[in-house]
Structures are given as structure tokens and as C-alpha cells.
Design a protein around this motif. Structure first.
Motif, PDB file in Angstrom:
ATOM      1  N   MET A  17       5.146   9.661   8.377  1.00  0.00           N
ATOM      2  CA  MET A  17       4.163   9.818   7.303  1.00  0.00           C
ATOM      3  C   MET A  17       2.762   9.746   7.900  1.00  0.00           C
ATOM      4  N   SER A  18       1.867  10.626   7.430  1.00  0.00           N
ATOM      5  CA  SER A  18       0.499  10.601   7.953  1.00  0.00           C
ATOM      6  C   SER A  18      -0.483  10.952   6.845  1.00  0.00           C
ATOM      7  N   GLY A  19      -1.752  10.696   7.120  1.00  0.00           N
ATOM      8  CA  GLY A  19      -2.802  11.038   6.161  1.00  0.00           C
ATOM      9  C   GLY A  19      -2.786  12.524   5.845  1.00  0.00           C
ATOM     10  N   ASN A  20      -2.521  13.349   6.862  1.00  0.00           N
ATOM     11  CA  ASN A  20      -2.517  14.798   6.636  1.00  0.00           C
ATOM     12  C   ASN A  20      -1.399  15.220   5.695  1.00  0.00           C
TER      13      ASN A  20
ATOM     14  N   LEU B 121       0.908   4.048  -2.967  1.00  0.00           N
ATOM     15  CA  LEU B 121       0.681   5.464  -2.658  1.00  0.00           C
ATOM     16  C   LEU B 121       1.773   6.333  -3.300  1.00  0.00           C
ATOM     17  N   SER B 122       2.990   5.866  -3.197  1.00  0.00           N
ATOM     18  CA  SER B 122       4.124   6.630  -3.712  1.00  0.00           C
ATOM     19  C   SER B 122       4.134   6.644  -5.244  1.00  0.00           C
TER      20      SER B 122
ATOM     21  N   HIS C 189       0.821  -1.212   0.000  1.00  0.00           N
ATOM     22  CA  HIS C 189       0.000   0.000   0.000  1.00  0.00           C
ATOM     23  C   HIS C 189       0.856   1.264   0.000  1.00  0.00           C
ATOM     24  N   ARG C 190       2.015   1.195   0.669  1.00  0.00           N
ATOM     25  CA  ARG C 190       2.892   2.369   0.705  1.00  0.00           C
ATOM     26  C   ARG C 190       3.529   2.603  -0.677  1.00  0.00           C
TER      27      ARG C 190
ATOM     28  N   PHE D  31      -0.141  13.380   3.357  1.00  0.00           N
ATOM     29  CA  PHE D  31      -0.524  12.973   2.004  1.00  0.00           C
ATOM     30  C   PHE D  31      -1.571  13.928   1.436  1.00  0.00           C
ATOM     31  N   LYS D  32      -2.529  14.327   2.281  1.00  0.00           N
ATOM     32  CA  LYS D  32      -3.577  15.258   1.830  1.00  0.00           C
ATOM     33  C   LYS D  32      -2.975  16.603   1.421  1.00  0.00           C
ATOM     34  N   GLU D  33      -2.019  17.076   2.210  1.00  0.00           N
ATOM     35  CA  GLU D  33      -1.378  18.356   1.878  1.00  0.00           C
ATOM     36  C   GLU D  33      -0.768  18.282   0.476  1.00  0.00           C
ATOM     37  N   GLN D  34      -0.106  17.155   0.218  1.00  0.00           N
ATOM     38  CA  GLN D  34       0.551  16.990  -1.078  1.00  0.00           C
ATOM     39  C   GLN D  34      -0.460  17.020  -2.218  1.00  0.00           C
TER      40      GLN D  34
END
Ligand SMILES: Nc1nc2c(ncn2[C@@H]2O[C@H](COP(=O)(O)OP(=O)(O)O)[C@@H](O)[C@H]2O)c(=O)[nH]1
Ligand SMILES: [Mg+2]
Length: 262
Positions: free
Chosen positions: A223-226, A145-146, A141-142, A228-231
Motif C-alpha cells: 500500500m502506498s500514498g500513490n 483510511l479504509s 490510521h489504516r 490511495f491517490k489513484e483511488q
């Protein structure tokens, strides 16, 4: 070339290692960097880690005059730590700065590949997703995501880099002023994307060099959901703005030349 002149053909190099709770890693990574490329200096940019990373880094610095520590008051994110580190490097007159994680994911033994490539360009991106590059010990999953994030970035920004989110890089110092790094707004890992994006927009010479990324064995990922969301939000915003600018430029040109625009 003597050690005082730094890395051959490159000059004085500062490897900046941002840390937040890396007590189990910081000593080892500093030793590996110094062994791999003895001419470089290291700056640990620590955000007052509760686990005492800063004190361990001080201990390393006390016994090695190539190692320095920047103590920051608290956790402000990767981007802010790097901007502070870049400012420190500029004050001290370094020619090149390198970004490297503390957790061993970026192999110091591959640093010569990045520095050698920098002789011909302004920025070198260590890249996992080109032939010769690889990722080890990441759960599926990581990795998804990347890789998915990088595909989205290429589509949204129209920039060709295969790995715009990676954090193993080398920059010539002059580049950081050109891209006005002090005004970078990203806090988390979109910091890396923002720097690549600015370098691309400024038409700088950017090379991608394959790296072997190995997931940390000790300590926890930040690494966090936030993050990833910021990106995602920032990349989408930059992409829309670039399209709008391109459209405006096209319309403006047509207006001036008196073509089909009313
Ligand atoms: N100074 C500082 N370093 C940070 C912060 N967040 C992450 N880091 C460092 O950034 C590097 C990459 O973080 P990591 O947690 O390994 O992220 P991952 O590899 O994406 O899972 C490590 O050296 C962390 O200690 C922060 O807020 N401040
Ligand atoms: Mg990591």
C-alpha cells in the motif's frame, strides 16, 4: 459430486493469488487454501518478485497438481496481475474466479462462505464492514483510511456496498466479459472499486458476505500514498461522469417528451 466437477453447485473454481515479494507467505497460503477447499485450483500471479516468490510457487506447483504459476515480467500492479489471471482462467474453462491476497489477510477457511453465497448471485464481495465482519491488527490510521475511503466511495458513486475496496471476492466467469474486465484501467487497489462499480452499473446481482480480515504477520504491505491517490482521483471522476450521464439522460427525456426543457 466428484472432485473433477469442482465445488458443489458452483463448478470449477480458480483462486487467483497475486504476489509481489511474498516469499514468506506463499507456501502457507497455498496449503491453507487447498486444505480449506480441496476441490479448488490456485493460480499464483507473480510479478517476478525479487525475493524469489515465483520459484517457491513453482516448487509448490511441482508437488500439487491443483497449483499453477503465472510468471509475469515485472511489477505492474495488482490490477494488471488480476486481469492476466482472469484471462488464464477463461482459457482453461473455469466457472468461477476468486481473488485472494497472499499474506493471510483473507482466511481461506472462510472461502466456503463466499462460494456458497455465489450460488444465488453473480459476484460476492467479502466484506469487513457488515455485522459479523471484522478487521484485526490494523493500526487506527489504516482502518480510518479504509472506512473513510468506503464512505467517500458510497457518497461519490451512490453504490450501496459497505466494502468496495476489499480484495476477497468471487466472480462467475461470465461476469468478467459482461463488465469488459480487459479494459479496466486501474492499476492499484482502485481495481477492486472499479470492478464493483462496473458490476453495479451493469445491474449484476452482488452479495456482501462478512469476512475476518487479519493484517499480515510476515512481509511488507505494498500500500502506498500513490495507490490511495489513484483511488481517490478515479472514484471522483467516475462519480462526476455518472452524475453528468444521469443529468443528460434526464434532459434528453424531457426534450423528447416536449416538457419544460426549451
Ligand atoms: N502481482 C502483483 N501482486 C501485487 C502487487 N502489489 C500488491 N500485490 C499483492 O496484492 C496482495 C495485497 O497486497 P498487500 O501489500 O498485502 O496490501 P495491503 O493488504 O493493502 O497492505 C498481496 O498478495 C500482494 O503480494 C503487484 O504489483 N503485482
Ligand atoms: Mg495485505
Amino acid at each position: 459430486m466428484s472432485e473433477a466437477e469442482g465445488y458443489p453447485g458452483i463448478g470449477r473454481v480458480l483462486v487467483i493469488i497475486p504476489t509481489y515479494n511474498e516469499a514468506e507467505n506463499i507456501r502457507l497460503i497455498a496449503e491453507r487454501v487447498r486444505r480449506a477447499v480441496p476441490s479448488v485450483d490456485i493460480l499464483v500471479a507473480d510479478d517476478n518478485s525479487p525475493d524469489g516468490t515465483g520459484a517457491i510457487a513453482d516448487d509448490v506447483a511441482a508437488s500439487d497438481d491443483h497449483v499453477f504459476v503465472l510468471h509475469r515480467p515485472g511489477k505492474e500492479g495488482l490490477g494488471a496481475a488480476y486481469v492476466a489471471g482472469f484471462g488464464w482462467a477463461k482459457d482453461k474453462g473455469y466457472d468461477v474466479v476468486v481473488e485472494m491476497d497472499a499474506d493471510g489477510s483473507h482466511a481461506p477457511e472462510e472461502l466456503p462462505n463466499l462460494l456458497d453465497a455465489l450460488r444465488d448471485v453473480d459476484v460476492v464481495l467479502g466484506t469487513r464492514y457488515v455485522p459479523g465482519g471484522s478487521v484485526h491488527n490494523w493500526p487506527l490510521h489504516r482502518l480510518a483510511l479504509s472506512r473513510g475511503g468506503n464512505i467517500y466511495i458510497r457518497m461519490a458513486l451512490g453504490m450501496p456496498f459497505k466494502d468496495a475496496t476489499g480484495g476477497y471476492r468471487a466472480y462467475r466467469m461470465g461476469v468478467l466479459d459482461k463488465i469488459d474486465v480487459g479494459t479496466v484501467a486501474s492499476q492499484g487497489y482502485s481495481f477492486q472499486v472499479e470492478l464493483a462499480w462496473r458490476a453495479y452499473r451493469h445491474g449484476l446481482r452482488v452479495a456482501e458476505v462478512p469476512i475476518t480480515f487479519t493484517e499480515r504477520e510476515r512481509g511488507a504491505s505494498k500500500m502506498s500514498g500513490n495507490i490511495f491517490k489513484e483511488q481517490l482521483l478515479r472514484v471522483t471522476g467516475w462519480g462526476l461522469r455518472a452524475r453528468r450521464d444521469a443529468l443528460m439522460a434526464k434532459l434528453g427525456r424531457k426534450q423528447r417528451t416536449g416538457s419544460t426543457w426549451p
